[in-house]
Scaffold this motif. Structure first.
Motif, mmCIF file in Angstrom:
data_model
loop_
_atom_site.group_PDB
_atom_site.id
_atom_site.type_symbol
_atom_site.label_atom_id
_atom_site.label_comp_id
_atom_site.label_asym_id
_atom_site.label_seq_id
_atom_site.Cartn_x
_atom_site.Cartn_y
_atom_site.Cartn_z
ATOM 1 N N GLN A 1 -33.263 36.446 48.954
ATOM 2 C CA GLN A 1 -32.187 36.209 48.062
ATOM 3 C C GLN A 1 -31.252 37.942 48.110
ATOM 4 N N VAL A 2 -31.433 39.066 48.924
ATOM 5 C CA VAL A 2 -31.302 40.515 49.213
ATOM 6 C C VAL A 2 -29.909 39.581 50.231
ATOM 7 N N ARG B 1 -27.391 40.534 52.276
ATOM 8 C CA ARG B 1 -25.460 41.021 51.283
ATOM 9 C C ARG B 1 -25.006 40.704 53.320
ATOM 10 N N ARG C 1 -27.112 52.141 54.033
ATOM 11 C CA ARG C 1 -27.295 51.105 53.040
ATOM 12 C C ARG C 1 -28.454 50.238 52.873
ATOM 13 N N ILE C 2 -28.764 49.272 54.051
ATOM 14 C CA ILE C 2 -30.015 48.753 54.022
ATOM 15 C C ILE C 2 -30.920 49.006 52.997
ATOM 16 N N GLY D 1 -32.367 52.425 50.545
ATOM 17 C CA GLY D 1 -32.129 53.457 49.888
ATOM 18 C C GLY D 1 -33.324 54.554 50.674
ATOM 19 N N TRP E 1 -44.962 60.774 41.416
ATOM 20 C CA TRP E 1 -43.254 61.048 41.162
ATOM 21 C C TRP E 1 -42.925 62.893 40.807
ATOM 22 N N GLU F 1 -40.063 64.858 43.566
ATOM 23 C CA GLU F 1 -39.034 64.860 43.099
ATOM 24 C C GLU F 1 -38.570 66.413 43.383
ATOM 25 N N ILE G 1 -30.141 60.486 48.065
ATOM 26 C CA ILE G 1 -30.879 59.780 48.246
ATOM 27 C C ILE G 1 -30.258 59.190 49.446
ATOM 28 N N ILE H 1 -32.507 45.435 36.655
ATOM 29 C CA ILE H 1 -32.794 43.515 37.244
ATOM 30 C C ILE H 1 -31.864 44.265 38.270
ATOM 31 N N ASN H 2 -32.008 43.848 39.509
ATOM 32 C CA ASN H 2 -32.413 44.675 41.534
ATOM 33 C C ASN H 2 -31.154 42.617 41.352
ATOM 34 N N GLY I 1 -29.702 42.392 44.396
ATOM 35 C CA GLY I 1 -29.178 42.733 45.784
ATOM 36 C C GLY I 1 -28.823 43.756 45.959
ATOM 37 N N SER I 2 -29.527 44.883 45.336
ATOM 38 C CA SER I 2 -28.988 46.033 45.384
ATOM 39 C C SER I 2 -29.865 47.030 47.011
ATOM 40 N N CYS I 3 -29.995 48.009 47.399
ATOM 41 C CA CYS I 3 -30.559 48.620 48.261
ATOM 42 C C CYS I 3 -31.830 49.462 47.862
ATOM 43 N N ASN I 4 -32.617 49.401 46.492
ATOM 44 C CA ASN I 4 -33.483 50.500 46.165
ATOM 45 C C ASN I 4 -32.470 51.852 45.966
ATOM 46 N N GLY I 5 -31.596 51.728 46.117
ATOM 47 C CA GLY I 5 -31.200 53.203 45.669
ATOM 48 C C GLY I 5 -30.557 53.931 44.679
ATOM 49 N N ILE J 1 -34.647 53.494 42.328
ATOM 50 C CA ILE J 1 -35.876 54.909 42.599
ATOM 51 C C ILE J 1 -34.814 55.500 41.938
ATOM 52 N N GLU J 2 -33.596 55.912 42.254
ATOM 53 C CA GLU J 2 -32.788 56.415 40.788
ATOM 54 C C GLU J 2 -33.624 56.939 39.331
ATOM 55 N N ILE K 1 -35.573 54.969 37.881
ATOM 56 C CA ILE K 1 -37.406 55.014 38.082
ATOM 57 C C ILE K 1 -37.636 57.069 37.867
ATOM 58 N N ALA K 2 -36.812 57.292 38.773
ATOM 59 C CA ALA K 2 -36.672 59.523 38.778
ATOM 60 C C ALA K 2 -36.834 59.431 37.084
ATOM 61 N N CYS L 1 -23.164 56.338 44.774
ATOM 62 C CA CYS L 1 -23.405 55.830 45.669
ATOM 63 C C CYS L 1 -24.761 56.544 45.946
ATOM 64 N N PRO L 2 -26.121 56.493 45.646
ATOM 65 C CA PRO L 2 -26.399 55.808 44.348
ATOM 66 C C PRO L 2 -26.271 57.218 42.962
#
Ligand code: SF4
Lengths: 411, 144
Positions: free
Chosen positions: A46-47, A49, A69-70, A72, A135, A139, A153, B18-19, B21-25, B28-29, B31-32, B120-121
């Motif tokens: 699903q991811v 890219r 960017r594979i 983050g 968390w 920080e 990030i 909703i994600n 297909g992102s890279c998570n970057g 997590i921001e 959620i931060a 980004c991000p």
């Protein structure tokens, strides 16, 4: 349907691919018998890219940003692994100081990642105050990352043949301050995760991965080390500056004297690795030699050399989640790689989910899945398909089940 | 603070993330932004687990082919009035993945977007600012 065979019926439980608490979309299908999981299956893609495909149309300097960017969270691991593959193909010698800075950045990322994971694990069992506490600590590490690299990030600090920013003398006090903060709070973290009754009840004996399974399914990183397999690229094939540093594999028996391979053991391994990373950064700062940061600062010249390069390279890196491998091949015709192949660590850690989850309860899915620190997400909605009838169950409900189990155990 | 934002709000804002297909970057921001340092929960902003409870859709990632129909379905499940915030460059433009064969995005090709957050991000501050802007839209819609 409801009559005789009803007792024998197993349900199929698809989970995913959208899910708010974890990060990336992925889909699972569980076969369940009542509350017990009989079988599990994973669907990926699903991811997708097409990063490797895109990379084959760009030059290595551009690919660095693609590699970043594979993921983050591993945004140091992938560029280092890729840079090392290219350096390997081109026979570039990385200056010693750059190697040390890479280790510092890499270990800082490991601290961020493991602390982040600890929060997610706490959230999964319904312990949200711990999520917020961890968390908040994270920080601090992000502040330091921002101070050293300019970004929180995606750090954009690795380049082919070195790093792009130095760690200077006047930055040291801030580094020590952050490391001391983590040292002071480490005991708090350890107490919270390892002595807490709730955590123990939910994690001990749950999601067991035996040493044999870990070896057969090629698990990597903390997931395999928690099962007692001594596997860590930093020790096995010391790269960057790891050869000069003093450290060893972390397995749960260091602390408890025994290896169970359950979720509790995976918590132990990750917590101890946070401590190890602090120590490694300190060692690096003490031993860091002075000198150049990159072997070839002129990028056009570097690209011209790449154009003439013929050959292949391999880069291994111990990312927070385990070994990450990059492979590149140049044919000497252009500066675009002919092939670029990435094998990220989570890929190896997915198959072990199947033995881990078999026999567990549905309420354990979130915690067990989270315990391998998957770099992808699982559920938003679960639909229980019972002979054509659909019962929908969303992530909240799944989370509620998990929280309820915690309560039940506490009572 | 975003222009036109009233001093007090009629209701708390619930967001669904909703994600695609992102890279998570970006994720997590987001959620931060909810965690103690930025703590948007003090404004009543909260991530919810189901789109049916949400006022705002936070969407990250460049929308891969497999995720298109899921993104659409989630969008349709959110009750009106709703606002969509696209977080991160890769949802806005495709970012480094722009030429990939498996992308259907940018997101505004698929669903209407109200607030674009670049970066980004993006930093958590930028995400909070975007949510405040979405708030303005929702309040104006409600006033009508
Ligand atoms: S915008 Fe950048 S950080 Fe955000 S998901 Fe896309 S690639 Fe990752």
């Amino acid at each position: 349907m409801k009559s005789k065979e009803a007792t024998k019926t197993t349900y199929r439980l698809p989970i995913g691919p959208i899910h708010p608490a974890l990060k990336e979309p992925v889909m699972f299908e569980f076969e369940i018998d009542g509350e017990r999981i009989v079988d599990a299956d994973v669907y990926l893609g699903q991811v997708h890219r097409a990063i490797e495909w895109t990379g084959m149309r760009r030059n290595p300097i551009q690919i660095l940003y693609l590699a970043e960017r594979i993921c983050g969270i591993c945004s140091i691991s992938h560029p280092i692994a890729f840079a090392r593959a290219v350096e390997n193909a081109m026979d570039i010698e990385v200056p010693a100081r750059a190697d040390y800075i890479r280790v510092i950045q890499g270990e800082l990322e490991r601290i961020c990642s493991h602390v982040l994971w600890a929060g997610v694990a706490a959230h999964e069992i319904g312990f949200d105050s711990v999520l917020f506490l961890t968390w908040q600590m994270r920080e601090k590490a992000l502040d330091l990352t921002e101070y050293l690299t300019g970004n929180r990030i995606t750090k954009a600090i690795i380049t082919i043949g070195g790093v792009r920013r130095d760690v200077t003398k006047d930055q040291l006090p801030k580094i020590y301050e952050t490391l001391n903060y983590f040292k002071d709070n480490f005991e708090k973290l350890r107490h919270m995760f390892l002595d807490d009754k709730t955590f123990k009840m939910r994690s001990q004996g749950v999601g067991v991965l035996t040493k044999k399974d870990a070896l057969e399914l090629c698990a990597v990183g903390p997931t395999t080390r928690a099962s007692g397999v001594k596997k860590d690229v930093r020790v096995d094939q010391a790269y960057c500056a790891y050869g000069d540093l003093d450290f060893d594999y972390i397995t749960p028996d260091v602390l408890t004297g025994e290896v169970n391979g359950d979720v509790y053991d995976r918590i132990i391994v990750r917590l101890l690795e946070v401590k190890q990373s602090i120590d490694l950064i300190e060692q690096c700062i003490d031993k860091m030699p002075s000198g150049e940061l990159v072997s070839e600062p002129k990028i056009p010249k570097l690209l011209a050399t790449i154009k003439k390069t013929k050959g292949e390279g391999f880069g291994r890196y111990e990312a927070p989640r385990g070994e990450c491998v990059h492979y590149v091949k140049f044919t000497g015709e252009s500066d675009h790689p002919y092939t670029w192949k990435v094998r990220a660590s989570t890929y190896n850690n997915i198959l072990p989910w199947i033995p881990m989850l078999k026999g567990e309860q549905i309420a354990d899915i979130p915690l067990v899945a989270a315990s391998t620190d998957p770099c992808m997400s699982c559920t938003n909605r679960v639909a229980i398909v019972d002979s054509g009838k659909r019962y929908e169950m969303n992530k909240e409900e799944l989370h509620r089940l998990s929280v309820e189990k915690t309560r039940r155990l506490m009572a | 603070m975003a222009k036109g934002l009233p001093k007090s709000f009629k209701k708390s804002l619930w967001a669904y993330h909703i994600n695609s297909g992102s890279c998570n970057g970006c994720d997590i921001e987001i959620i931060a932004a909810l965690c103690p340092r930025y703590d948007v929960e003090r404004f009543g902003i909260k991530l919810v687990g189901s789109p049916r409870h949400a006022d705002v859709l936070l969407i990250t990632g460049p929308v891969t082919r497999q995720m298109v129909d899921k993104v659409k379905r989630v969008y349709e499940q959110i009750p009106d009035p709703k606002a969509v915030i696209c977080v991160g460059n890769c949802g806005n433009t495709g970012d480094v993945f722009y030429e990939s064969y498996n992308l259907v995005g940018p997101i505004d090709n698929i669903i209407p977007v109200d607030v674009y957050v670049i970066g980004c991000p993006p930093r958590p501050e930028a995400i909070i600012n975007a949510v405040a802007k979405a708030w303005v839209k929702l309040e104006t819609l409600e006033a009508k």
